[in-house]
Design an enzyme around this catalytic site. Structure first.
Site, PDB file in Angstrom:
ATOM      1  N   LYS A  74      89.252  40.711  38.202  1.00  0.00           N
ATOM      2  CA  LYS A  74      90.235  40.443  36.874  1.00  0.00           C
ATOM      3  C   LYS A  74      90.309  41.496  36.289  1.00  0.00           C
ATOM      4  O   LYS A  74      90.580  42.454  35.158  1.00  0.00           O
ATOM      5  CB  LYS A  74      90.189  39.466  35.718  1.00  0.00           C
ATOM      6  CG  LYS A  74      90.198  38.427  36.590  1.00  0.00           C
ATOM      7  CD  LYS A  74      89.612  37.200  35.631  1.00  0.00           C
ATOM      8  CE  LYS A  74      89.660  35.947  36.003  1.00  0.00           C
ATOM      9  NZ  LYS A  74      88.467  34.885  35.780  1.00  0.00           N
ATOM     10  N   GLY A  75      88.681  42.550  36.608  1.00  0.00           N
ATOM     11  CA  GLY A  75      88.820  43.924  35.546  1.00  0.00           C
ATOM     12  C   GLY A  75      89.205  44.908  35.746  1.00  0.00           C
ATOM     13  O   GLY A  75      89.606  45.874  34.332  1.00  0.00           O
ATOM     14  N   GLU A 105      90.662  50.082  40.075  1.00  0.00           N
ATOM     15  CA  GLU A 105      89.517  49.039  39.289  1.00  0.00           C
ATOM     16  C   GLU A 105      88.943  49.738  39.108  1.00  0.00           C
ATOM     17  O   GLU A 105      88.932  50.882  38.092  1.00  0.00           O
ATOM     18  CB  GLU A 105      88.670  49.081  41.347  1.00  0.00           C
ATOM     19  CG  GLU A 105      87.078  49.466  40.726  1.00  0.00           C
ATOM     20  CD  GLU A 105      86.989  47.616  41.251  1.00  0.00           C
ATOM     21  OE1 GLU A 105      87.926  46.910  40.484  1.00  0.00           O
ATOM     22  OE2 GLU A 105      86.130  46.811  41.624  1.00  0.00           O
ATOM     23  N   ASP A 106      88.032  48.946  37.830  1.00  0.00           N
ATOM     24  CA  ASP A 106      87.523  48.950  36.747  1.00  0.00           C
ATOM     25  C   ASP A 106      86.502  49.416  36.576  1.00  0.00           C
ATOM     26  O   ASP A 106      86.284  50.869  36.293  1.00  0.00           O
ATOM     27  CB  ASP A 106      87.127  48.074  36.204  1.00  0.00           C
ATOM     28  CG  ASP A 106      86.491  46.894  36.849  1.00  0.00           C
ATOM     29  OD1 ASP A 106      85.975  47.064  37.823  1.00  0.00           O
ATOM     30  OD2 ASP A 106      86.065  45.567  36.287  1.00  0.00           O
ATOM     31  N   ASP A 148      80.153  50.552  41.597  1.00  0.00           N
ATOM     32  CA  ASP A 148      78.957  50.342  40.777  1.00  0.00           C
ATOM     33  C   ASP A 148      77.969  50.797  42.517  1.00  0.00           C
ATOM     34  O   ASP A 148      77.281  51.280  43.179  1.00  0.00           O
ATOM     35  CB  ASP A 148      78.407  48.809  40.673  1.00  0.00           C
ATOM     36  CG  ASP A 148      76.623  48.561  39.951  1.00  0.00           C
ATOM     37  OD1 ASP A 148      76.035  49.364  40.848  1.00  0.00           O
ATOM     38  OD2 ASP A 148      76.294  48.058  39.449  1.00  0.00           O
ATOM     39  N   LYS A 208      79.899  54.032  38.273  1.00  0.00           N
ATOM     40  CA  LYS A 208      78.417  54.186  38.070  1.00  0.00           C
ATOM     41  C   LYS A 208      77.492  55.654  38.925  1.00  0.00           C
ATOM     42  O   LYS A 208      77.326  54.906  40.000  1.00  0.00           O
ATOM     43  CB  LYS A 208      77.767  52.845  38.010  1.00  0.00           C
ATOM     44  CG  LYS A 208      77.352  52.116  36.926  1.00  0.00           C
ATOM     45  CD  LYS A 208      76.544  51.299  37.177  1.00  0.00           C
ATOM     46  CE  LYS A 208      77.111  49.970  36.047  1.00  0.00           C
ATOM     47  NZ  LYS A 208      76.310  48.160  36.164  1.00  0.00           N
ATOM     48  N   PHE A 219      74.104  48.259  32.218  1.00  0.00           N
ATOM     49  CA  PHE A 219      75.165  47.497  32.273  1.00  0.00           C
ATOM     50  C   PHE A 219      75.613  47.435  31.065  1.00  0.00           C
ATOM     51  O   PHE A 219      76.011  47.048  30.142  1.00  0.00           O
ATOM     52  CB  PHE A 219      74.649  46.085  32.500  1.00  0.00           C
ATOM     53  CG  PHE A 219      75.580  44.533  32.613  1.00  0.00           C
ATOM     54  CD1 PHE A 219      75.852  44.865  34.444  1.00  0.00           C
ATOM     55  CD2 PHE A 219      76.176  43.928  31.370  1.00  0.00           C
ATOM     56  CE1 PHE A 219      76.740  43.638  34.278  1.00  0.00           C
ATOM     57  CE2 PHE A 219      77.643  42.994  32.383  1.00  0.00           C
ATOM     58  CZ  PHE A 219      77.645  42.888  33.055  1.00  0.00           C
ATOM     59  N   ASP A 229      83.340  42.641  32.288  1.00  0.00           N
ATOM     60  CA  ASP A 229      83.144  41.499  31.229  1.00  0.00           C
ATOM     61  C   ASP A 229      81.560  41.066  31.755  1.00  0.00           C
ATOM     62  O   ASP A 229      81.065  41.603  32.643  1.00  0.00           O
ATOM     63  CB  ASP A 229      84.087  40.168  32.303  1.00  0.00           C
ATOM     64  CG  ASP A 229      83.359  39.664  33.173  1.00  0.00           C
ATOM     65  OD1 ASP A 229      82.988  40.917  34.354  1.00  0.00           O
ATOM     66  OD2 ASP A 229      82.287  38.709  33.490  1.00  0.00           O
ATOM     67  N   ARG A 281      85.889  40.859  27.958  1.00  0.00           N
ATOM     68  CA  ARG A 281      86.972  41.402  28.350  1.00  0.00           C
ATOM     69  C   ARG A 281      87.888  42.809  27.530  1.00  0.00           C
ATOM     70  O   ARG A 281      88.693  43.718  27.820  1.00  0.00           O
ATOM     71  CB  ARG A 281      87.772  41.094  30.274  1.00  0.00           C
ATOM     72  CG  ARG A 281      87.318  40.729  30.733  1.00  0.00           C
ATOM     73  CD  ARG A 281      87.503  40.590  31.608  1.00  0.00           C
ATOM     74  NE  ARG A 281      87.109  39.270  32.543  1.00  0.00           N
ATOM     75  CZ  ARG A 281      86.823  40.032  33.822  1.00  0.00           C
ATOM     76  NH1 ARG A 281      86.514  40.784  34.083  1.00  0.00           N
ATOM     77  NH2 ARG A 281      86.001  38.919  34.321  1.00  0.00           N
TER      78      ARG A 281
HETATM   79  P1  IMP Z   1      79.963  46.680  43.089  1.00  0.00           P
HETATM   80  O1  IMP Z   1      80.493  45.696  44.560  1.00  0.00           O
HETATM   81  O2  IMP Z   1      78.914  46.672  43.010  1.00  0.00           O
HETATM   82  O3  IMP Z   1      80.530  48.452  43.473  1.00  0.00           O
HETATM   83  O4  IMP Z   1      80.652  46.527  42.430  1.00  0.00           O
HETATM   84  C1  IMP Z   1      81.779  46.415  41.498  1.00  0.00           C
HETATM   85  C2  IMP Z   1      81.993  44.871  40.682  1.00  0.00           C
HETATM   86  O5  IMP Z   1      81.500  44.573  39.948  1.00  0.00           O
HETATM   87  C3  IMP Z   1      83.764  45.758  39.546  1.00  0.00           C
HETATM   88  O6  IMP Z   1      84.314  45.402  40.101  1.00  0.00           O
HETATM   89  C4  IMP Z   1      83.147  44.646  38.342  1.00  0.00           C
HETATM   90  O7  IMP Z   1      83.568  43.747  38.045  1.00  0.00           O
HETATM   91  C5  IMP Z   1      80.772  44.395  38.890  1.00  0.00           C
HETATM   92  N1  IMP Z   1      80.788  45.135  37.795  1.00  0.00           N
HETATM   93  C6  IMP Z   1      79.254  46.763  38.278  1.00  0.00           C
HETATM   94  N2  IMP Z   1      78.763  46.774  37.820  1.00  0.00           N
HETATM   95  C7  IMP Z   1      78.921  46.655  35.948  1.00  0.00           C
HETATM   96  C8  IMP Z   1      78.650  46.314  34.494  1.00  0.00           C
HETATM   97  O8  IMP Z   1      78.122  47.508  34.477  1.00  0.00           O
HETATM   98  N3  IMP Z   1      79.684  45.434  34.121  1.00  0.00           N
HETATM   99  C9  IMP Z   1      80.506  44.918  34.239  1.00  0.00           C
HETATM  100  N4  IMP Z   1      80.873  44.435  35.785  1.00  0.00           N
HETATM  101  C10 IMP Z   1      80.285  45.429  35.904  1.00  0.00           C
END
Ligand code: IMP
Length: 192
Positions: A46-47, A101-102, A105, A133, A154, A161, A167
């Protein structure tokens, strides 16, 4: 939401005006890159919702939008487990797909979606992320369009969220550590 900074916010990392200005720049760039092509912008729920909503208005093209949803996160830690909760309505075969994508990470989420969509033979497949990130990725990934590189903290707001809340904050802010700790024992899943 407007006015005072939310009490769970330690500091604002990216103010609303900066986000909106950067989205206009990215929209113009996408407009140049995809002119004359059959573009579908795919929001990862949803981000990405606030980002996608602003971005499509800044893209001067007749593009389609669609959504996917996957779950891979619990609280603030990546479980590393990806699951497709909602698939595209339209067949992406032969189309120019741009995933929106939001935040990237660890890279697990985006890698999962990209490898899934690649099997459906889109003409092209690129990624646009609001936040990138700056962490060693568990799976390497480089997005074609990046709004802002951010430190390893974070963050919440503008779609991001914590346990499904915040959000709707109009900026991206670093969450206060005590607020994170207070929320930590809750077993709720934060979907991406
Ligand atoms: P990844 O799979 O670790 O790259 O993370 C991607 C998803 O993790 C994003 O779409 C976010 O929903 C969530 N996410 C990662 N870091 C954060 C953060 O700092 N705050 C909130 N959501 C995060």
């Amino acid at each position: 939401m407007s006015g005072a900074i939310h009490p769970v916010i330690e500091r604002i990392l990216i103010p609303e005006e900066e986000i909106r200005a950067r989205i206009k720049e990215i929209g113009a760039e996408i407009g140049r890159d995809y002119r004359g092509r059959d573009l579908i912008m795919v929001g990862i729920l949803k981000g990405s919702i606030p980002f996608l909503a602003e971005l499509i208005k800044a893209v001067p093209l007749d593009c389609a939008i669609d959504f996917v949803s996957i779950s891979s996160y619990e609280g603030t830690r990546s479980t590393g487990v990806a699951r497709l909760l909602l698939d595209l309505r339209e067949n992406p075969e032969g189309k120019d797909v741009l995933l929106v994508e939001d935040i990237i990470d660890t890279g697990l989420t985006i890698n999962y979606i990209v490898s899934n969509l690649k099997t459906r033979k889109p003409k092209s497949l690129e990624v646009c992320t609001l936040l990138d990130k700056q962490v060693p990725r568990r799976m390497p990934f480089k997005a074609r369009y990046v709004g802002f590189p951010i430190p390893n903290e974070f963050v919440i707001g503008f779609g991001l969220d914590y346990n499904e809340k915040y959000r709707n904050l109009p900026y991206v802010g670093v969450m206060r550590q005590p607020a994170l700790r207070e929320g930590a024992p809750q077993p709720k899943t934060a979907t991406v």
